[in-house]
Design an enzyme around this catalytic site. Structure first.
Site, short mmCIF file in Angstrom:
data_model
loop_
_atom_site.label_atom_id
_atom_site.label_comp_id
_atom_site.label_asym_id
_atom_site.label_seq_id
_atom_site.Cartn_x
_atom_site.Cartn_y
_atom_site.Cartn_z
N ARG A 146 1.00 -1.36 0.06
CA ARG A 146 0.19 0.22 -0.10
C ARG A 146 0.87 1.34 -0.12
O ARG A 146 0.67 2.45 -0.47
CB ARG A 146 -0.96 0.00 1.21
CG ARG A 146 -2.23 -0.74 0.95
CD ARG A 146 -1.89 -2.22 0.85
NE ARG A 146 -3.19 -2.89 0.68
CZ ARG A 146 -3.97 -3.38 1.70
NH1 ARG A 146 -3.44 -3.64 2.84
NH2 ARG A 146 -5.00 -4.12 1.92
N ASP A 175 -0.64 -7.14 -3.37
CA ASP A 175 -1.98 -6.47 -2.96
C ASP A 175 -2.70 -5.82 -4.19
O ASP A 175 -2.07 -5.49 -5.09
CB ASP A 175 -1.67 -5.47 -1.76
CG ASP A 175 -3.14 -5.95 -0.78
OD1 ASP A 175 -4.51 -5.69 -1.27
OD2 ASP A 175 -3.12 -6.26 0.28
N HIS A 248 -7.28 -9.87 -3.02
CA HIS A 248 -6.28 -8.56 -3.29
C HIS A 248 -5.45 -8.79 -4.24
O HIS A 248 -4.10 -8.64 -4.06
CB HIS A 248 -5.46 -8.79 -1.95
CG HIS A 248 -6.41 -8.09 -0.65
ND1 HIS A 248 -6.47 -6.91 -0.30
CD2 HIS A 248 -6.87 -8.93 0.47
CE1 HIS A 248 -7.52 -6.77 0.75
NE2 HIS A 248 -7.49 -7.75 1.30
N ASP A 311 -7.17 -13.87 2.63
CA ASP A 311 -8.08 -12.97 3.31
C ASP A 311 -9.02 -12.42 2.39
O ASP A 311 -8.77 -12.22 1.38
CB ASP A 311 -7.44 -12.03 4.35
CG ASP A 311 -6.40 -11.10 3.51
OD1 ASP A 311 -5.96 -11.59 2.74
OD2 ASP A 311 -6.45 -9.78 3.77
N GLU A 312 -10.26 -11.59 2.94
CA GLU A 312 -11.17 -10.73 2.43
C GLU A 312 -11.22 -11.25 0.77
O GLU A 312 -10.97 -10.25 -0.09
CB GLU A 312 -10.44 -9.54 2.42
CG GLU A 312 -10.40 -9.15 3.74
CD GLU A 312 -9.69 -7.78 4.09
OE1 GLU A 312 -10.20 -6.93 5.34
OE2 GLU A 312 -8.96 -6.89 3.45
N TRP A 379 -6.49 -13.58 12.53
CA TRP A 379 -6.49 -12.15 12.53
C TRP A 379 -7.80 -11.49 13.08
O TRP A 379 -7.99 -10.39 13.51
CB TRP A 379 -5.99 -11.41 11.23
CG TRP A 379 -6.99 -11.58 10.34
CD1 TRP A 379 -7.20 -12.81 9.18
CD2 TRP A 379 -7.71 -10.64 9.57
NE1 TRP A 379 -8.12 -12.34 8.33
CE2 TRP A 379 -8.79 -11.18 8.68
CE3 TRP A 379 -8.15 -9.34 9.92
CZ2 TRP A 379 -9.55 -10.50 7.78
CZ3 TRP A 379 -9.08 -8.62 9.36
CH2 TRP A 379 -9.80 -8.89 8.20
N ASP A 406 -1.61 -0.26 12.83
CA ASP A 406 -2.06 1.13 11.95
C ASP A 406 -3.32 1.83 12.57
O ASP A 406 -3.88 2.92 12.15
CB ASP A 406 -2.60 0.66 10.47
CG ASP A 406 -3.74 -0.59 10.60
OD1 ASP A 406 -3.81 -1.30 11.40
OD2 ASP A 406 -4.34 -0.73 9.70
N TRP A 454 0.08 -2.44 8.60
CA TRP A 454 -0.60 -2.28 7.31
C TRP A 454 -0.36 -1.01 7.00
O TRP A 454 -0.59 -0.08 7.85
CB TRP A 454 -2.21 -2.68 7.59
CG TRP A 454 -2.40 -4.05 7.71
CD1 TRP A 454 -2.87 -4.58 8.83
CD2 TRP A 454 -2.42 -5.24 6.73
NE1 TRP A 454 -2.91 -5.89 8.69
CE2 TRP A 454 -2.76 -6.32 7.71
CE3 TRP A 454 -1.89 -5.12 5.48
CZ2 TRP A 454 -2.60 -7.70 6.99
CZ3 TRP A 454 -2.01 -6.40 5.03
CH2 TRP A 454 -2.47 -7.68 5.58
N GLU A 456 -1.98 1.30 4.25
CA GLU A 456 -2.95 2.09 3.59
C GLU A 456 -2.95 3.64 4.02
O GLU A 456 -2.78 4.40 3.06
CB GLU A 456 -4.29 1.90 3.75
CG GLU A 456 -4.99 0.52 3.07
CD GLU A 456 -4.74 -0.68 4.01
OE1 GLU A 456 -4.04 -0.60 5.09
OE2 GLU A 456 -5.58 -1.80 4.21
C1 ACM Z 1 -6.42 -8.57 7.06
O1 ACM Z 1 -6.04 -7.80 7.69
N1 ACM Z 1 -6.94 -8.24 6.04
C2 ACM Z 1 -5.35 -10.01 7.07
#
Ligand code: ACM
Length: 556
Positions: A146, A175, A248, A311-312, A379, A406, A454, A456
């Site tokens: 990011r 990502d 991602h 993830d996600e 997580w 973060d 993280w 971002e």
């Molecule tokens: C995450 O925070 N998406 C692993």
């Protein structure tokens, strides 16, 4: 009077006994090391030589001031004995580096400078220290996608991890917003996927949000990464690479749309954040390409662990693509969830065939397909970790609260840009990984703990150090020390430990709050509260029962 350096060791050692007297290092400093200790001795010579200006020479034990002895066996424990004439570190090979780290903490903190200060006396208090880690996995994840971290930033960060007996650096290398590793078979990953034209301001979640108008990017060559791996290994740190799949993957599919779910869709490297629907497809040509990419990655990173994200990932693109549906039918795979199981199983087998182990974010335990030796990074709280441990998998604890650095360090609007409010130093120090663990009989599957940076909204190196420190000092003590004190005692020790960071020049957050120049002000780093940690925990806890992200948290 207890010696200040002995009582401010951070993280706190298992056993410390002060003795009368002190050792004073004088040039030339004789160093005796057996063959197993040669690398630790080299590091000591290079790092202390630069900082102290003392000359270090090989010597036999009778004449040496510093003696490193390798014991048989495994483990990161060590014994450090300091007398007026000499210091002796005895440890298995992996423990020697921790003895060196503690010896450095016992010398004047100026040994973390890059050149000697005038008039220094390089003394260390006489003592006996017996020490060992509580957990074998003491990690930190750096998101270099990011916002990119220059190679030198990572090397510097490795020094700081080593200062705290940390031993795992997890690099989040891919990502939506960027692909950061040179892959020779797929040059568009660096030509196209490694940069973006601008970045949305704050935690922007739409292309229509205001942006900074400034291109951002960068990548590591394979040689850069080999250098990072070797530099870390010399300091007792294993580097674990992450390629995040199947979600991602916007940057990857921007460079190679044929690996995405809708080849006719125009995909651009992400310029805003959140949970995207740009997954890779699970079709044979993509699986083969991912294997080629992973083969190059395995040749760079010798770690037994390879992190494949997981993830996600909303599965609608897999449900809605005619080509993927047809492929699932041809495999006899019933639905998109089962296809994810297949996907994990395929890469777990692929890694096993290459002598490696898969680790992934806790969504993957929901779908299954793991190999017996695959591991989970928990997580979304503890649930994924507990489920994985009950099924016999190893677990690394990385819960949002309190390991996501973060989040802001206080509720004050003086804090610089952060993803939400707030995870304090005290929250981190109070973290007991077993506290919410229901079935304590499975807690032995927990390898350890890890903090997450993280990026971002962590915009530059100074901001990164501010968010990391001093919370990382607290996390290190959670991970290393069985002798944790109460928070007030830790805070009092930390006030001294921070002098070590001062000499190294770390932009940490002072215990009293940010310096004027560290505040967010009203500009690019103005504090914004997107998530409140307590609200985030509630929906994460709900979500942890399933795999796909809740619709309201997807960005597109
Ligand atoms: C995450 O925070 N998406 C692993």
């Amino acid at each position: 009077m207890p010696n200040e350096r002995l009582i401010t060791l951070t993280p706190l050692p298992q056993h410390v006994e002060q003795r009368p007297g002190e050792l004073i290092l004088r040039s030339p400093v004789g160093v005796a090391a057996d063959s197993g200790a040669a690398k630790a001795a080299d590091l000591l010579r290079v790092e202390l030589g630069r900082a102290t200006g003392l000359r270090f020479e090989s010597a036999d034990e009778a004449a040496a001031q510093l003696i490193l002895r390798t014991e048989a066996g495994d483990g990161e424990h060590y014994r450090l004995e300091i007398e007026a004439q000499r210091a002796v570190i005895s440890a298995p090979q992996a423990g020697l580096i921790h003895g060196v780290c503690t010896l450095r903490q016992l010398l004047p903190a100026a040994n973390w400078r890059s050149a000697p200060l005038p008039g220094m006396t390089w003394s260390a208090p006489a003592c006996v220290i017996e020490d060992r880690p509580r957990f074998g996995w003491r990690g930190c994840m750096l998101d270099v996608t990011r916002h990119f971290a220059a190679k030198q930033t990572i090397l510097r960060f490795i020094d700081l991890l080593a200062m705290h007996h940390m031993n795992r650096l997890h690099l989040h290398l891919s990502d939506d917003q960027g692909w950061r590793v040179e892959i020779k078979a797929y040059p568009r990953l660096t030509e196209i996927a490694s940069h973006r034209p601008h970045t949305g301001l704050g935690f922007a979640t739409s292309p229509n949000d205001p942006n900074d108008g400034t291109p951002h990017g960068g990548y590591y060559t394979q040689d850069d990464l080999r250098e990072i791996v070797a530099y870390a290994a010399a300091r007792g740190i294993m580097v674990i690479p992450e390629i995040d799949l199947p979600g991602h993957s916007r940057a990857l599919t921007a460079a190679y749309p044929e690996f995405g779910c809708f080849p006719d869709k125009t995909i651009e490297v992400g310029t805003y954040f959140g949970i995207s629907s740009d997954l890779v497809n699970p079709l044979p040509h993509t699986i083969a390409a991912l294997e080629t990419i992973l083969e190059e990655l395995l040749a760079i990173f010798p770690a037994p662990w390879i992190h494949l994200g997981g993830d996600e990932a909303p599965l609608d693109p897999w449900r809605n693509s005619p080509a993927i549906r047809a492929h699932m039918a041809s495999l006899g795979v019933e639905n998109a969830e089962a296809m994810r199981t297949w996907f994990t199983a395929h890469f777990a087998e692929f890694l096993a065939a290459h002598g490696r182990r898969l680790i992934g974010w806790d969504e993957i335990i929901h779908y299954g397909g793991l190999a017996p030796d695959s591991a989970i990074m928990s997580w979304r709280g503890e649930k994924g970790g507990m489920k994985a441990a009950a099924a016999g998998h190893d677990v690394v604890m990385a819960p949002v609260f309190p390991t996501y650095f973060d989040y802001a360090q206080s509720d004050s609007a003086d804090e610089p840009l952060a993803i939400g409010q707030s995870i304090t130093l005290e929250d981190v120090y109070a973290y007991e990984p077993s506290a919410r663990w229901n079935d304590k009989s499975t807690f032995d599957k927990v390898l350890g703990v890890q903090c997450q940076l993280w990026r971002e909204v962590i915009l530059d190196d100074a901001h990164l150090e501010y968010m990391a420190f001093p919370r990382l000092c607290a996390l290190a003590e959670v991970a290393w020390s069985e002798q944790r004190s109460d928070f007030d005692a830790f805070r009092a020790r930390l006030a001294h430990h921070l002098e070590r960071l001062d000499h190294y020049g770390v932009n940490y957050r002072p215990l009293e709050g940010p310096h004027p120049w560290q505040k967010g002000g009203t500009g690019r780093k103005a504090y914004q509260m997107r998530f409140n940690i307590k609200e985030a925990l509630a929906w994460l806890d709900n979500w942890a029962e399933s795999g796909e992200p809740p619709a309201e948290h997807r960005s597109e």
